[in-house]
Design a protein around this motif. Structure first.
Motif, PDB file in Angstrom:
ATOM      1  N   ARG A   1      14.917   9.153  -4.327  1.00 42.80           N
ATOM      2  CA  ARG A   1      13.485   9.306  -4.043  1.00 42.80           C
ATOM      3  C   ARG A   1      12.673   7.974  -4.615  1.00 42.80           C
ATOM      4  O   ARG A   1      11.867   7.535  -3.685  1.00 42.80           O
ATOM      5  N   ILE A   2      13.141   6.904  -5.371  1.00 40.90           N
ATOM      6  CA  ILE A   2      12.632   5.793  -5.577  1.00 40.90           C
ATOM      7  C   ILE A   2      12.890   5.160  -4.482  1.00 40.90           C
ATOM      8  O   ILE A   2      12.047   4.296  -3.982  1.00 40.90           O
ATOM      9  N   GLN A   3      14.017   5.044  -3.718  1.00 42.72           N
ATOM     10  CA  GLN A   3      14.362   4.309  -2.513  1.00 42.72           C
ATOM     11  C   GLN A   3      13.267   4.681  -1.494  1.00 42.72           C
ATOM     12  O   GLN A   3      12.674   3.668  -0.801  1.00 42.72           O
ATOM     13  N   ARG A   4      13.130   5.944  -1.310  1.00 47.03           N
ATOM     14  CA  ARG A   4      12.328   6.470  -0.430  1.00 47.03           C
ATOM     15  C   ARG A   4      10.757   6.041  -0.547  1.00 47.03           C
ATOM     16  O   ARG A   4      10.039   5.626   0.186  1.00 47.03           O
ATOM     17  N   PHE A   5      10.199   5.985  -1.830  1.00 46.00           N
ATOM     18  CA  PHE A   5       8.955   5.517  -2.073  1.00 46.00           C
ATOM     19  C   PHE A   5       8.877   4.040  -2.087  1.00 46.00           C
ATOM     20  O   PHE A   5       7.859   3.722  -1.227  1.00 46.00           O
ATOM     21  N   CYS A   6       9.620   3.293  -2.319  1.00 50.23           N
ATOM     22  CA  CYS A   6       9.775   1.856  -1.843  1.00 50.23           C
ATOM     23  C   CYS A   6       9.682   1.495  -0.574  1.00 50.23           C
ATOM     24  O   CYS A   6       8.913   0.806   0.004  1.00 50.23           O
ATOM     25  N   ALA A   7      10.467   2.316   0.144  1.00 51.22           N
ATOM     26  CA  ALA A   7      10.753   2.054   1.716  1.00 51.22           C
ATOM     27  C   ALA A   7       9.361   2.669   2.181  1.00 51.22           C
ATOM     28  O   ALA A   7       9.055   2.048   3.399  1.00 51.22           O
ATOM     29  N   SER A   8       8.429   3.476   1.649  1.00 48.80           N
ATOM     30  CA  SER A   8       7.306   3.899   2.431  1.00 48.80           C
ATOM     31  C   SER A   8       5.982   3.055   2.233  1.00 48.80           C
ATOM     32  O   SER A   8       4.922   3.027   2.644  1.00 48.80           O
ATOM     33  N   LEU A   9       6.158   2.191   1.288  1.00 51.63           N
ATOM     34  CA  LEU A   9       5.401   0.950   0.793  1.00 51.63           C
ATOM     35  C   LEU A   9       4.916  -0.173   2.070  1.00 51.63           C
ATOM     36  O   LEU A   9       5.908  -0.524   2.766  1.00 51.63           O
ATOM     37  N   ARG A  10       3.896  -0.230   2.431  1.00 51.45           N
ATOM     38  CA  ARG A  10       3.331  -1.314   3.574  1.00 51.45           C
ATOM     39  C   ARG A  10       2.577  -2.173   3.109  1.00 51.45           C
ATOM     40  O   ARG A  10       1.672  -2.002   2.300  1.00 51.45           O
TER      41      ARG A  10
ATOM     42  N   THR B   1       0.627  -1.178  -0.097  1.00 54.00           N
ATOM     43  CA  THR B   1      -0.018  -0.090  -0.158  1.00 54.00           C
ATOM     44  C   THR B   1       1.051   1.387  -0.020  1.00 54.00           C
ATOM     45  O   THR B   1       1.784   1.278   0.808  1.00 54.00           O
ATOM     46  N   ALA B   2       0.686   2.322  -0.880  1.00 55.07           N
ATOM     47  CA  ALA B   2       1.405   3.549  -1.039  1.00 55.07           C
ATOM     48  C   ALA B   2       1.126   4.473  -0.029  1.00 55.07           C
ATOM     49  O   ALA B   2      -0.384   4.266   0.580  1.00 55.07           O
ATOM     50  N   PRO B   3       1.656   5.600   0.334  1.00 53.93           N
ATOM     51  CA  PRO B   3       1.366   6.223   1.478  1.00 53.93           C
ATOM     52  C   PRO B   3       0.012   7.190   1.132  1.00 53.93           C
ATOM     53  O   PRO B   3      -0.890   7.396   2.185  1.00 53.93           O
ATOM     54  N   ASN B   4      -0.601   6.994  -0.023  1.00 53.80           N
ATOM     55  CA  ASN B   4      -1.961   7.891  -0.394  1.00 53.80           C
ATOM     56  C   ASN B   4      -3.206   6.593  -0.006  1.00 53.80           C
ATOM     57  O   ASN B   4      -4.193   6.909  -0.322  1.00 53.80           O
ATOM     58  N   GLY B   5      -2.611   5.342   0.184  1.00 55.40           N
ATOM     59  CA  GLY B   5      -3.496   4.511   0.781  1.00 55.40           C
ATOM     60  C   GLY B   5      -3.925   3.582  -0.506  1.00 55.40           C
ATOM     61  O   GLY B   5      -4.570   2.731  -0.298  1.00 55.40           O
ATOM     62  N   GLN B   6      -3.271   3.741  -1.617  1.00 55.77           N
ATOM     63  CA  GLN B   6      -3.692   3.072  -2.784  1.00 55.77           C
ATOM     64  C   GLN B   6      -2.946   1.576  -2.618  1.00 55.77           C
ATOM     65  O   GLN B   6      -1.603   1.629  -2.555  1.00 55.77           O
ATOM     66  N   VAL B   7      -3.642   0.503  -2.960  1.00 51.49           N
ATOM     67  CA  VAL B   7      -2.728  -0.732  -3.157  1.00 51.49           C
ATOM     68  C   VAL B   7      -2.101  -0.724  -4.360  1.00 51.49           C
ATOM     69  O   VAL B   7      -2.824  -0.600  -5.399  1.00 51.49           O
ATOM     70  N   ILE B   8      -0.990  -1.275  -4.371  1.00 51.92           N
ATOM     71  CA  ILE B   8      -0.210  -1.571  -5.753  1.00 51.92           C
ATOM     72  C   ILE B   8      -0.244  -2.695  -6.374  1.00 51.92           C
ATOM     73  O   ILE B   8       0.122  -3.852  -5.734  1.00 51.92           O
ATOM     74  N   GLU B   9      -1.289  -2.720  -7.285  1.00 54.78           N
ATOM     75  CA  GLU B   9      -1.693  -4.002  -7.972  1.00 54.78           C
ATOM     76  C   GLU B   9      -0.952  -4.283  -9.131  1.00 54.78           C
ATOM     77  O   GLU B   9      -0.742  -5.311  -9.909  1.00 54.78           O
ATOM     78  N   THR B  10      -0.581  -3.126  -9.786  1.00 58.43           N
ATOM     79  CA  THR B  10       0.083  -3.225 -11.194  1.00 58.43           C
ATOM     80  C   THR B  10       1.256  -2.261 -11.237  1.00 58.43           C
ATOM     81  O   THR B  10       1.482  -1.556 -10.295  1.00 58.43           O
TER      82      THR B  10
END
Length: 401
Positions: free
Chosen positions: A392-401, A338-347
């Motif tokens: 930034r890419i590393q930071r985004f990936c680290a933020s996924l839960r 799940t991204a910081p905005n609450g969206q589930v990363i499905e694709t």
């Protein structure tokens, strides 16, 4: 009367790479600090001797129509290039010049493809290949070459894909979007399959021939296996190695009958490539190539720290490219999070949209290249932007839960 799209148009999707680049420009115009890694365009300028040749051509009045498929001087330069660089002997009547690589592909397929004919295209692929096939009523046969084989098709996969309807096999090395290259041994293994199927034509897209690293030795399939010479269209251009994307010059050499058909097509479509650009291309092909080494070294340096940054990010994996200026990263490890905005990363489209929203980094999703989940990064931009993008890419990936 309202516009009604043709059946041909309805089969074609717009270029995803151009769409990403445009989106990045729009966000920058709004004041957002976007790092665009979508464009397949060198950030270096066209070398001065090439620009000077264009200025001199204008001064000489070389501003009229030319022969529809190119001036004799450029055809001669292309013949010399193939002999010098690839040990391939062609005559001027076997050479086709068009306003870019895409028209070369369009002209070749228009001249040879009937409705229902199949074209084998390894994935990840350059976005244009299947769309031109579909536009002309052909059937793209997509063969997925996964990360487990460094995104390269195997002889067994090629054998399994060939049918009586197969008209063409398209091969791009080094590859857009992966940067992976086929060695001479790799090409010979594929050639051995193709020799068993004499009805299959081969299109070898060598656009990134001169952008290679780490001692990788470029080879092209008609050079490796001369028995395929009469069935191979070897295409190239000046856009990438010479930083001449806007000049719009692509070229190819192949069987005379095919080239004659392509000449007929271009005579009723674009007609000749820009006369000034053609003279500039003569200077590019015939002139010194000393500038390639320092530029390739800059690309290699950028590749290395971008590759390190991507592989250090949670859920990403990318093999080391041997050429071009792209990295294709597998993002399967991010799926379901799940991204910081609450969206589930499905694709991978979700991943790229989330990355753009959260960190203002624009990359192209793998679905556009026929391989998902993943994304393409172009490292043809300045070092500071790439380092910031990797962070930034590393930071985004680290933020996924």
């Amino acid at each position: 009367m309202t516009f009604s799209a043709s059946a041909a148009l309805s089969r074609v999707k717009p270029s995803a790479t151009l769409a990403v680049t445009q989106k990045a420009k729009e966000l920058r115009a709004k004041g957002i600090d976007v790092i665009g890694l979508g464009a397949g365009e060198p950030d270096f300028d066209t070398p001065d001797h090439i620009k000077q040749a264009a200025v001199e051509a204008i001064a000489r009045g070389e501003t009229k129509y030319t022969a529809v498929d190119g001036i004799g001087e450029l055809k001669d330069a292309i013949v010399k290039k193939f002999r010098r660089d690839n040990d391939l002997d062609y005559t001027a009547s076997q050479v086709h010049i068009a306003p870019g690589g895409k028209p070369v592909i369009f002209n070749a397929l228009t001249a040879s493809l009937d409705a229902g004919d199949e074209v084998i295209i390894p994935a990840p692929y350059w976005v244009t290949y299947p769309e031109v096939v579909r536009l002309l009523g052909g059937e793209p046969v997509i063969v997925r070459a996964g990360i487990e084989n460094s995104f390269k098709i195997t002889p067994d996969q090629l054998e399994a894909a060939i049918t009586p309807k197969t008209k063409w096999f398209i091969l791009n090395s080094p590859s857009n979007p992966t940067g992976m290259g086929y060695s001479a041994a790799d090409l010979q293994a594929l050639a051995d399959v193709l020799l068993r199927h004499p009805h299959v034509m081969i299109m070898s897209d060598d656009m990134y021939e001169h952008i290679v690293y780490d001692g990788f030795e470029f080879a092209t399939i008609a050079q490796v296996e001369p028995r395929l010479y009469e069935r191979t269209l070897t295409m190239n251009g000046v856009s990438k190695a010479y930083s001449m994307t806007g000049w719009r010059i692509g070229y190819a050499a192949g069987p005379e009958a095919l080239i004659a058909g392509m000449r007929k097509v271009i005579s009723q479509t674009t007609s000749n490539a820009c006369s000034i650009s053609q003279w500039a291309a003569v200077a590019a092909l015939n002139g010194e190539h000393d500038f390639l080494k320092p530029r390739n070294e800059a690309f290699r340096r950028r590749r290395d720290f971008m590759l390190e940054g991507l592989n250090a990010a949670d859920g990403l994996a990318a093999p080391k490219p041997e050429g071009a200026f792209y990295i294709f990263a597998d993002c399967a490890g991010a799926m379901g999070k799940t991204a910081p905005n609450g969206q589930v990363i499905e694709t991978d489209t979700d991943f790229c949209a989330g990355l753009l929203e959260a960190e203002a980094v624009a990359v192209v999703p793998g679905i556009a290249f026929g391989m998902e989940p993943g994304f393409r990064v172009s490292y043809a931009t300045d070092d500071d932007s790439l380092r910031e993008a990797a962070a930034r890419i590393q930071r985004f990936c680290a933020s996924l839960r």
